[in-house]
Motif scaffolding. Structure first.
Motif, PDB file in Angstrom:
ATOM      1  N   PHE A  36      70.859  36.368  42.734  1.00 11.02           N
ATOM      2  CA  PHE A  36      72.050  35.536  42.881  1.00 11.02           C
ATOM      3  C   PHE A  36      73.174  36.333  43.543  1.00 11.02           C
ATOM      4  N   ALA A  37      73.398  37.566  43.080  1.00 15.38           N
ATOM      5  CA  ALA A  37      74.458  38.412  43.646  1.00 15.38           C
ATOM      6  C   ALA A  37      74.204  38.700  45.122  1.00 15.38           C
ATOM      7  N   LEU A  38      72.952  38.990  45.484  1.00 11.62           N
ATOM      8  CA  LEU A  38      72.608  39.248  46.884  1.00 11.62           C
ATOM      9  C   LEU A  38      72.856  37.996  47.727  1.00 11.62           C
ATOM     10  N   ARG A  39      72.455  36.846  47.239  1.00 17.31           N
ATOM     11  CA  ARG A  39      72.649  35.598  47.984  1.00 17.31           C
ATOM     12  C   ARG A  39      74.142  35.307  48.158  1.00 17.31           C
ATOM     13  N   ALA A  40      74.917  35.515  47.113  1.00 14.41           N
ATOM     14  CA  ALA A  40      76.362  35.283  47.209  1.00 14.41           C
ATOM     15  C   ALA A  40      76.988  36.246  48.216  1.00 14.41           C
ATOM     16  N   PHE A  41      76.593  37.514  48.179  1.00 11.66           N
ATOM     17  CA  PHE A  41      77.104  38.503  49.137  1.00 11.66           C
ATOM     18  C   PHE A  41      76.781  38.068  50.561  1.00 11.66           C
ATOM     19  N   LEU A  42      75.526  37.713  50.817  1.00 14.42           N
ATOM     20  CA  LEU A  42      75.106  37.316  52.166  1.00 14.42           C
ATOM     21  C   LEU A  42      75.763  36.005  52.594  1.00 14.42           C
ATOM     22  N   TYR A  43      75.952  35.094  51.662  1.00 16.35           N
ATOM     23  CA  TYR A  43      76.654  33.847  51.967  1.00 16.35           C
ATOM     24  C   TYR A  43      78.088  34.146  52.394  1.00 16.35           C
ATOM     25  N   ASN A  44      78.759  35.000  51.649  1.00 15.91           N
ATOM     26  CA  ASN A  44      80.125  35.378  52.000  1.00 15.91           C
ATOM     27  C   ASN A  44      80.177  36.066  53.363  1.00 15.91           C
ATOM     28  N   LYS A  45      79.147  36.824  53.676  1.00 16.43           N
ATOM     29  CA  LYS A  45      79.078  37.481  54.979  1.00 16.43           C
ATOM     30  C   LYS A  45      78.963  36.441  56.094  1.00 16.43           C
ATOM     31  N   GLU A  46      78.198  35.381  55.841  1.00 15.81           N
ATOM     32  CA  GLU A  46      78.019  34.303  56.831  1.00 15.81           C
ATOM     33  C   GLU A  46      79.283  33.479  57.017  1.00 15.81           C
ATOM     34  N   SER A  47      79.934  33.135  55.915  1.00 17.86           N
ATOM     35  CA  SER A  47      80.980  32.109  55.969  1.00 17.86           C
ATOM     36  C   SER A  47      82.362  32.608  55.596  1.00 17.86           C
ATOM     37  N   GLY A  48      82.494  33.862  55.234  1.00 14.24           N
ATOM     38  CA  GLY A  48      83.766  34.347  54.718  1.00 14.24           C
ATOM     39  C   GLY A  48      83.827  34.100  53.226  1.00 14.24           C
ATOM     40  N   CYS A  68      70.380  16.931  49.297  1.00 13.02           N
ATOM     41  CA  CYS A  68      70.178  17.876  50.399  1.00 13.02           C
ATOM     42  C   CYS A  68      71.482  18.601  50.692  1.00 13.02           C
ATOM     43  N   VAL A  69      71.380  19.888  50.943  1.00 15.00           N
ATOM     44  CA  VAL A  69      72.539  20.708  51.295  1.00 15.00           C
ATOM     45  C   VAL A  69      72.189  21.527  52.521  1.00 15.00           C
ATOM     46  N   GLU A  70      73.204  22.082  53.132  1.00 16.57           N
ATOM     47  CA  GLU A  70      73.028  22.922  54.309  1.00 16.57           C
ATOM     48  C   GLU A  70      72.225  24.179  53.946  1.00 16.57           C
ATOM     49  N   GLU A  71      71.367  24.612  54.873  1.00 13.14           N
ATOM     50  CA  GLU A  71      70.647  25.865  54.657  1.00 13.14           C
ATOM     51  C   GLU A  71      71.595  27.026  54.931  1.00 13.14           C
ATOM     52  N   THR A  72      71.717  27.884  53.946  1.00 15.36           N
ATOM     53  CA  THR A  72      72.578  29.070  54.034  1.00 15.36           C
ATOM     54  C   THR A  72      71.846  30.220  53.363  1.00 15.36           C
TER      55      THR A  72
END
Length: 176
Positions: A36-48, A68-72
């Motif tokens: 979860f932490a890795l996904r949140a970090f990478l998500y923040n990297k993608e979108s701010g 359905c949600v956007e793939e991130t």
């Protein structure tokens, strides 16, 4: 009558099942928290730091089957190994001390794909974790073999927990 030293040693190694359940649950929860932490970090990297879609964060716990949600980075099907590789690639040049140990993938895969059993149902006989590789020419190799002791669990839990804090530190240091 004298005590059997092998039986005494086996009893010291073996855990009561409630302790096993607690340690296994703690380890699995830590592995899930790391992902979860890795996904949140990478998500923040993608979108701010703020989600590109404010509805995503607000409704994450309200999703229903079929929504359905956007793939991130948060929603894709990357494996733990892929997540660690992507994360480490981002942070290694800024602060290599916050890299995540890729060996954690082996622990996760052994738990997910291995066999856990004991030679006997007797509580004094310790459980073993055995994982086999992919077959080649009708043979499979043992890729993981460990006796599931409290000490082994404690070491794995600490390793994963420490790496969760690497990701936390990277977030705090604005590596995202």
């Amino acid at each position: 009558m004298g005590k059997n030293p092998e039986a005494t040693t086996a009893k010291k190694i073996a855990m009561q099942m409630d302790e096993y359940y607690q340690l296994m649950g703690t380890l699995v929860a830590n592995l899930q928290s790391l992902e979860f932490a890795l996904r949140a970090f990478l998500y923040n990297k993608e979108s701010g730091p703020k989600p590109a879609n404010p509805e995503f964060g607000k409704n994450i716990y309200d999703f229903k089957v079929g929504d359905c949600v956007e793939e991130t980075a948060f929603t894709n099907h990357d494996t733990l190994g892929q997540l660690i590789d992507k994360y480490n690639e981002i942070v290694k040049s800024k602060d290599s001390t916050v890299c995540v140990d890729r060996g954690i993938v082996d622990i996760r895969n052994a738990l997910a794909h291995g066999r856990i059993a004991s030679e006997s149902p007797a509580p004094e006989v310790p459980l073993k974790l055995i994982k086999y590789g992919k077959p080649q020419n009708g043979q499979v190799c043992v890729t993981h073999y460990v006796t599931l002791t409290k000490d082994w669990f404690d070491k794995q839990i600490k390793l994963v927990h420490d790496n969760i804090f690497h990701v936390k530190k990277a977030n705090e240091n604005n590596n995202a």
